[in-house]
Design a protein around this motif. Structure first.
Motif: not given
Ligand code: ZN
Length: 170
Positions: A74-82
């Protein structure tokens, strides 16, 4: 699995169409259970014409070859999530070289779960230290000789869309 009960009052949900899209509404209160594709990220980690695949340790498609990545929080940016997923699954660091595209896909046989995958071309910056999380192993496969049991259908389109980059990767 089909949503059955209202999250607010526990009454039965009923199927509705809103602008031709399927959702569910509560039979007692005003709650609408919206169905949306779930945001995910994929890493295409390329090296000398080959791609790093992980082997799935969980259903759906347990045992099949997957790309490193997964669902965003929830609320996580795609690059941070990757970056987070690569650290969790492989204990490795990556450089993200290029955004390849967005791809809609299914998730197993469940017609009520669809994924929206943000796919990135990446480079490994540190060795794979372990496999963990939902992953039981990893291997490199040449882009021209991929394994038959690939977990998700959109991967083939991803590889087509960045084929030249994979072949040129050092
Ligand atoms: Zn309700």
């Amino acid at each position: 699995m089909e949503p059955q009960f209202c999250l607010l009052c526990g009454a039965r949900l009923t199927k509705i169409q809103i602008e031709s899209h399927l959702h569910f509404e509560c039979s007692k209160c005003d709650y609408i259970h919206w169905l949306n594709s779930r945001p995910c990220v994929d890493a295409i980690i390329a090296r000398e014409g080959a791609i790093l695949f992980t082997q799935r340790g969980v259903e759906p498609h347990k045992g099949d070859w997957d790309l490193p990545g997964g669902f965003l929080e929830l609320g996580e940016a795609p690059i941070a999530g990757l970056h987070r997923e690569i650290a969790e699954e492989l204990g490795a660091r990556i450089e993200i070289l290029k955004f390849i595209g967005h791809y809609v896909d299914g998730y197993g046989d469940d017609p009520y779960i669809k994924t929206l995958n943000c796919s990135y071309l990446c480079k490994l910056l540190s060795p794979v230290r372990f496999t963990d999380d939902d992953v039981v192993g990893y291997d490199w496969f040449p882009v021209d000789n991929l394994p038959p049991n690939i977990a998700f259908a959109h991967f083939k389109k991803v590889f087509e869309d960045c084929y030249e980059d994979i072949v040129a990767a050092s």
